[in-house]
Enzyme design. Structure first.
Site, short mmCIF file in Angstrom:
data_model
loop_
_atom_site.label_atom_id
_atom_site.label_comp_id
_atom_site.label_asym_id
_atom_site.label_seq_id
_atom_site.Cartn_x
_atom_site.Cartn_y
_atom_site.Cartn_z
N LYS A 149 0.85 -1.20 0.00
CA LYS A 149 0.00 0.00 0.00
C LYS A 149 0.87 1.24 0.00
O LYS A 149 2.05 1.23 0.38
CB LYS A 149 -0.94 0.02 1.21
CG LYS A 149 -0.26 0.00 2.60
CD LYS A 149 0.23 1.34 3.08
CE LYS A 149 0.87 1.28 4.46
NZ LYS A 149 1.60 2.52 4.83
N ASP A 203 -2.70 -1.59 10.09
CA ASP A 203 -2.72 -1.67 8.63
C ASP A 203 -3.25 -3.00 8.09
O ASP A 203 -3.48 -3.13 6.89
CB ASP A 203 -1.31 -1.45 8.06
CG ASP A 203 -0.84 -0.01 8.17
OD1 ASP A 203 -1.67 0.87 8.46
OD2 ASP A 203 0.37 0.23 7.98
#
Length: 301
Positions: free
Chosen positions: A10, A137
């Site tokens: 990401k 996350d």
């Protein structure tokens, strides 16, 4: 019998950070975009829990119970009365310790792989709950695409994206500890009024429209001053990428990987070449996003 799950890296196109909470975490407005760099996590029944890893920088990956992949297997097994007796192999392609959620990706990948292997029938809600327990996350690694993360980043709202965005990532020599970067953020903002974090409407609109130029004008990372304070050499890397034509240059998450938004695939290659030639990074990766979240690519047979 084995199951393989592919899971993406990401980039944070916005990372707005609030003041430290009493529990030591920070409230965030974290706009995640999954990008096409992937780890593959394969789980196979075994006599006991075992982790192996291959690929770039695999020697930096812990192979004990501190690995998020191991913790994911243990957490899912505990919920369903199972023994976490699997061999987890991580084929690494996401940069290690680079602010791109590689460890979180492995946790999400192992969770989905074990759920598929064991046939637990866990709902997506249950899997996301376990992800949130593992780390801030990890839920996004399961979800993929684009999302706004609030709380400490684990409360996700999927976001629409109207096109593909081209990225270059420059990998630094050396690492940065995420807790150290947050600690430096606290030091740099001590005595100031840190605003409550909120997603920028113009950034969300740029994502919806697939407009790279508008997105570049909106990207921001509140941790970047702290990362640069601890790792000043990153400033030169950012400057090289900007000079080479990147629309935006920023530290990825807590760093030390730096991210460069390009106007096209061709421009991304030009930025990558300039970064490599500059000697300010040890390697570069070129890719695009959004990318899908954790996906089973080789189910049990």
């Amino acid at each position: 019998m084995s199951v393989t799950v592919r899971v993406p890296a990401k980039v944070n196109v916005q990372l707005a950070v609030g003041a430290a909470r009493p529990d030591g975490f920070h409230d965030l407005a974290n706009v995640f975009l999954a990008v096409g760099l992937y780890d593959e996590v394969t789980v196979t029944p075994a006599a006991e829990l075992k982790i192996t890893c291959s690929g770039p920088d695999a020697h930096q990956v812990p192979l004990d119970a501190s690995n998020l992949a191991a913790r994911a297997a243990i957490a899912l097994a505990a919920r369903h009365g199972l023994a976490p007796d699997v061999h987890i192999h991580i084929a690494k392609d996401i940069p290690v310790a680079g602010g791109m959620a590689g460890g979180s990706a492995d946790g999400a990948g192992a969770l989905l792989a074990c759920d598929t292997l064991w046939g637990t029938g866990a709902s997506r809600t249950e899997l996301l709950e376990i992800c949130a327990e593992l780390g801030s996350d990890v839920p996004f690694s399961l979800l993929g695409g684009a999302a706004l993360g609030t709380g400490r980043g684990e409360l996700l709202e999927p976001l629409p994206v109207g096109g593909s965005f081209h990225w270059v990532f420059a990998l630094a020599d050396g690492g940065l500890s995420t807790p150290a970067v947050y600690g430096e953020f606290d030091r740099l903002t001590a005595g100031t009024d840190v605003p409550a974090p909120a997603a920028k409407p113009e950034l969300l609109a740029a994502l919806r429209a697939g407009d790279a130029t508008a997105l570049a004008a909106s990207v921001v990372n509140d941790l970047q001053p702290a990362a640069l304070s601890l790792f000043p050499a990153l400033a030169r890397t950012l400057a090289v990428g900007s000079a080479a034509g990147a629309l935006a240059s920023l530290v990825s998450g807590s760093g030390p990987t730096t991210a460069f938004l390009a106007k096209s695939a061709e421009s991304a290659e030009e930025v990558a070449s300039a970064l490599l030639a500059s000697g300010t990074c040890r390697a570069v990766r070129v890719t695009s996003g959004p990318a899908p979240g954790a996906t089973v690519v080789a189910p049990a047979v």
